[in-house]
Design a protein around this motif. Sequence first.
Motif, PDB file in Angstrom:
ATOM      1  N   ALA A 253       2.760   1.483  21.021  1.00 35.10           N
ATOM      2  CA  ALA A 253       1.807   2.335  20.322  1.00 35.10           C
ATOM      3  C   ALA A 253       2.431   2.868  19.037  1.00 35.10           C
ATOM      4  N   HIS A 254       1.612   3.024  18.007  1.00 36.68           N
ATOM      5  CA  HIS A 254       2.073   3.535  16.719  1.00 36.68           C
ATOM      6  C   HIS A 254       1.109   4.645  16.291  1.00 36.68           C
ATOM      7  N   ALA A 255       1.571   5.883  16.408  1.00 36.67           N
ATOM      8  CA  ALA A 255       0.690   7.035  16.233  1.00 36.67           C
ATOM      9  C   ALA A 255      -0.034   7.031  14.890  1.00 36.67           C
ATOM     10  N   ARG A 256       0.641   6.579  13.853  1.00 33.64           N
ATOM     11  CA  ARG A 256       0.036   6.610  12.510  1.00 33.64           C
ATOM     12  C   ARG A 256      -1.129   5.638  12.394  1.00 33.64           C
ATOM     13  N   LEU A 257      -1.131   4.567  13.197  1.00 31.99           N
ATOM     14  CA  LEU A 257      -2.160   3.542  13.088  1.00 31.99           C
ATOM     15  C   LEU A 257      -3.249   3.652  14.147  1.00 31.99           C
ATOM     16  N   GLU A 258      -2.974   4.349  15.240  1.00 29.69           N
ATOM     17  CA  GLU A 258      -3.929   4.369  16.363  1.00 29.69           C
ATOM     18  C   GLU A 258      -5.331   4.820  15.960  1.00 29.69           C
TER      19      GLU A 258
ATOM     20  N   PRO B 225       0.846  -1.197   0.000  1.00 30.51           N
ATOM     21  CA  PRO B 225       0.000   0.000   0.000  1.00 30.51           C
ATOM     22  C   PRO B 225       0.882   1.248   0.000  1.00 30.51           C
ATOM     23  N   ASP B 226       0.316   2.363  -0.396  1.00 35.32           N
ATOM     24  CA  ASP B 226       1.048   3.625  -0.335  1.00 35.32           C
ATOM     25  C   ASP B 226       0.664   4.437   0.892  1.00 35.32           C
ATOM     26  N   SER B 227      -0.299   3.928   1.663  1.00 33.08           N
ATOM     27  CA  SER B 227      -0.673   4.531   2.935  1.00 33.08           C
ATOM     28  C   SER B 227      -1.447   3.483   3.729  1.00 33.08           C
ATOM     29  N   PRO B 228      -1.500   3.589   5.050  1.00 31.06           N
ATOM     30  CA  PRO B 228      -2.267   2.619   5.839  1.00 31.06           C
ATOM     31  C   PRO B 228      -3.754   2.612   5.486  1.00 31.06           C
TER      32      PRO B 228
END
Length: 365
Positions: free
Chosen positions: A143-148, A124-127
């Motif tokens: 924790a993963h800020a981009r996925l939370e 993917p090019d983004s989540p």
Amino acid sequence: MSRLAFIVPAAFVCLAGALPAAAQEKPTLRVAVSQSLSPPFVIWRDAQPVGGFDVDLVRAIAQQLRLDVELLPLPRPRVEAALASGDADLACNITPARRDAALPGPVLFETQDLLLGHEATMAPDSPEQLPPGSAVGTAQGQAHARLEPLFTDGRLKRDEAQSDEKLLRKLALNRHPYGVSSQPVVSWYTSTEPIDGLAPWRLQLGSRPYRCLVSARGRVEARQLIAAIEQLQDRGRVQQLLAGHVSAPMAVVVSISSPLRGITRQTLTEIFLGQRIRLRDGSAPEPVMTNAAAEREQFFNTVLRRPAAEYRSAWAAQQFGGRRRAPPELAGAEAIKSHLQRHAGAIGYLPLSLVDASLRIVFLP
């Protein structure tokens, strides 16, 4: 008077004799080590932390303070509880879940979070491009800020593993199609203990600060611990230790507009040695090289894992008959980045630190 004079000196001698022994007892720095941590940060043997960057760092901190070290391996949920209660003085390389559990030390460096997938997945090019409801493996307590936000609203499902190693092994077995881990951990396992079944692509999710947490109730005074960490950082000792365990990665990249989503090391080698022109989908990636000696050598050593002499001889044979020209050589990483951004058919390599959203990582050792 003579009896009293005799008793007082004797008591004094007894007390004076006890003081040097007490003074000689060396204090101990108690370090909580999360059992979820993996190489190159923590290397385990018989369930005990025996090496890795984290272990070297806390030993350096203890040496700075002239303390002994006691490493306390604990399940991730118990680390912050030990800091809060004062049962541990220090813990490094964890994302705090409780702000009141400990005092944060200085940020020592940043680690890059990477999304990766099972070999059956497409890059993917983004989540947000992941199929709704996809399971994403994460290490326990991380924790993963981009996925939370995606976990919170249910677009993605978190699948926690006890450690990064177990996360990667579950990913290889397709127990979850995607996973997220830090770049040093992923690169360590793909190069030191290769795990079959992982896709070659990687997606950057942003950086995460590496720091140590200090107990406000520990036996070692918090301000002394933080000062010792800052002194090690100011002297360059932290970076020196890090360089002994983690090297700056080299990523193989294409333009975000390229149709190429991932490429194996074998296919990559064939393309850069001129042994293959087209891929199975009919596309013909155009390799580009840099003339910067250090980056070029790193590419041969860590990406292709072939000597530079083999590259030169392979292209010399093809150029002799006028069949094909060797890949163009550009003046450094910035020139390669600009070329890749402007040419969707090109493929090249860059230090991971230079890769941004305009480029796609198709292979990362």
